[in-house]
Design a protein around this motif. Structure first.
Motif, mmCIF file in Angstrom:
data_model
loop_
_atom_site.group_PDB
_atom_site.id
_atom_site.type_symbol
_atom_site.label_atom_id
_atom_site.label_comp_id
_atom_site.label_asym_id
_atom_site.label_seq_id
_atom_site.Cartn_x
_atom_site.Cartn_y
_atom_site.Cartn_z
ATOM 1 N N UNK A 86 0.827 -1.197 0.000
ATOM 2 C CA UNK A 86 0.000 0.000 0.000
ATOM 3 C C UNK A 86 0.866 1.254 0.000
ATOM 4 N N UNK A 87 2.090 1.132 0.516
ATOM 5 C CA UNK A 87 3.007 2.265 0.607
ATOM 6 C C UNK A 87 4.427 1.721 0.759
ATOM 7 N N UNK A 88 5.400 2.603 0.548
ATOM 8 C CA UNK A 88 6.814 2.253 0.695
ATOM 9 C C UNK A 88 7.446 3.263 1.642
ATOM 10 N N UNK A 89 8.215 2.765 2.609
ATOM 11 C CA UNK A 89 8.933 3.635 3.541
ATOM 12 C C UNK A 89 10.420 3.373 3.356
ATOM 13 N N UNK A 90 11.188 4.433 3.090
ATOM 14 C CA UNK A 90 12.630 4.296 2.887
ATOM 15 C C UNK A 90 13.365 5.372 3.669
ATOM 16 N N UNK A 91 14.632 5.115 3.933
ATOM 17 C CA UNK A 91 15.476 6.099 4.592
ATOM 18 C C UNK A 91 16.041 7.079 3.582
ATOM 19 N N UNK A 144 13.649 8.330 -6.767
ATOM 20 C CA UNK A 144 13.227 7.498 -7.893
ATOM 21 C C UNK A 144 11.881 6.824 -7.591
ATOM 22 N N UNK A 145 11.693 6.387 -6.344
ATOM 23 C CA UNK A 145 10.416 5.768 -5.972
ATOM 24 C C UNK A 145 9.276 6.779 -6.018
ATOM 25 N N UNK A 146 9.535 7.978 -5.525
ATOM 26 C CA UNK A 146 8.512 9.031 -5.561
ATOM 27 C C UNK A 146 8.142 9.352 -7.003
ATOM 28 N N UNK A 147 9.148 9.494 -7.861
ATOM 29 C CA UNK A 147 8.895 9.811 -9.270
ATOM 30 C C UNK A 147 8.144 8.694 -9.985
ATOM 31 N N UNK A 148 8.357 7.450 -9.553
ATOM 32 C CA UNK A 148 7.638 6.328 -10.176
ATOM 33 C C UNK A 148 6.135 6.472 -9.944
ATOM 34 N N UNK A 149 5.753 7.054 -8.817
ATOM 35 C CA UNK A 149 4.356 7.354 -8.546
ATOM 36 C C UNK A 149 3.441 6.147 -8.428
ATOM 37 N N UNK A 206 3.213 4.117 -5.620
ATOM 38 C CA UNK A 206 2.756 3.977 -4.240
ATOM 39 C C UNK A 206 3.056 5.274 -3.507
ATOM 40 N N UNK A 207 2.345 5.525 -2.402
ATOM 41 C CA UNK A 207 2.781 6.627 -1.551
ATOM 42 C C UNK A 207 4.144 6.263 -0.952
ATOM 43 N N UNK A 208 5.064 7.202 -0.927
ATOM 44 C CA UNK A 208 6.406 6.945 -0.419
ATOM 45 C C UNK A 208 6.666 7.884 0.743
ATOM 46 N N UNK A 209 7.091 7.320 1.868
ATOM 47 C CA UNK A 209 7.489 8.105 3.030
ATOM 48 C C UNK A 209 8.998 7.979 3.153
ATOM 49 N N UNK A 210 9.669 9.128 3.243
ATOM 50 C CA UNK A 210 11.122 9.151 3.377
ATOM 51 C C UNK A 210 11.447 9.604 4.791
ATOM 52 N N UNK A 211 12.173 8.767 5.522
ATOM 53 C CA UNK A 211 12.533 9.090 6.899
ATOM 54 C C UNK A 211 14.025 9.392 6.977
ATOM 55 N N UNK A 212 14.402 10.298 7.899
ATOM 56 C CA UNK A 212 15.822 10.652 8.015
ATOM 57 C C UNK A 212 16.677 9.507 8.516
#
Length: 87
Positions: free
Chosen positions: A53-58, A74-79, A81-87
């Protein structure tokens, strides 16, 4: 390959311990998958196979990724899934 396997085993042990600590508070379902090769392609393959449903990456800390683009970008641009980027 041996080093990667050792790191994966260490991560699995840490996840298992963390899930055990919170089992009385939260129901945690987790799976651990490893893919060799390009991280972007591995994450795309995993997300597709698992019907994520979503992807979470650092977030990447490498300076070169600001020019070429990080896995997260690249994941965000693929569009797909919703992508959450964590520090």
């Amino acid at each position: 390959a041996d080093t990667t396997d050792e790191i994966a085993e260490g991560l699995i042990a840490e996840i298992r311990e963390a899930a055990e600590r919170v089992k009385d508070i939260y129901e945690v379902r987790w799976e651990f998958h490893t893919f060799r090769g390009d991280p972007y392609n591995g994450l795309v393959t995993a997300a597709d196979e698992l019907k994520a449903d979503a992807v979470v990456v650092g977030a990447s800390e490498q300076a070169g990724h600001r020019i070429v683009g990080s896995v997260a970008i690249r994941l965000v641009k693929a569009g797909r899934w919703p992508v959450t980027v964590v520090p």
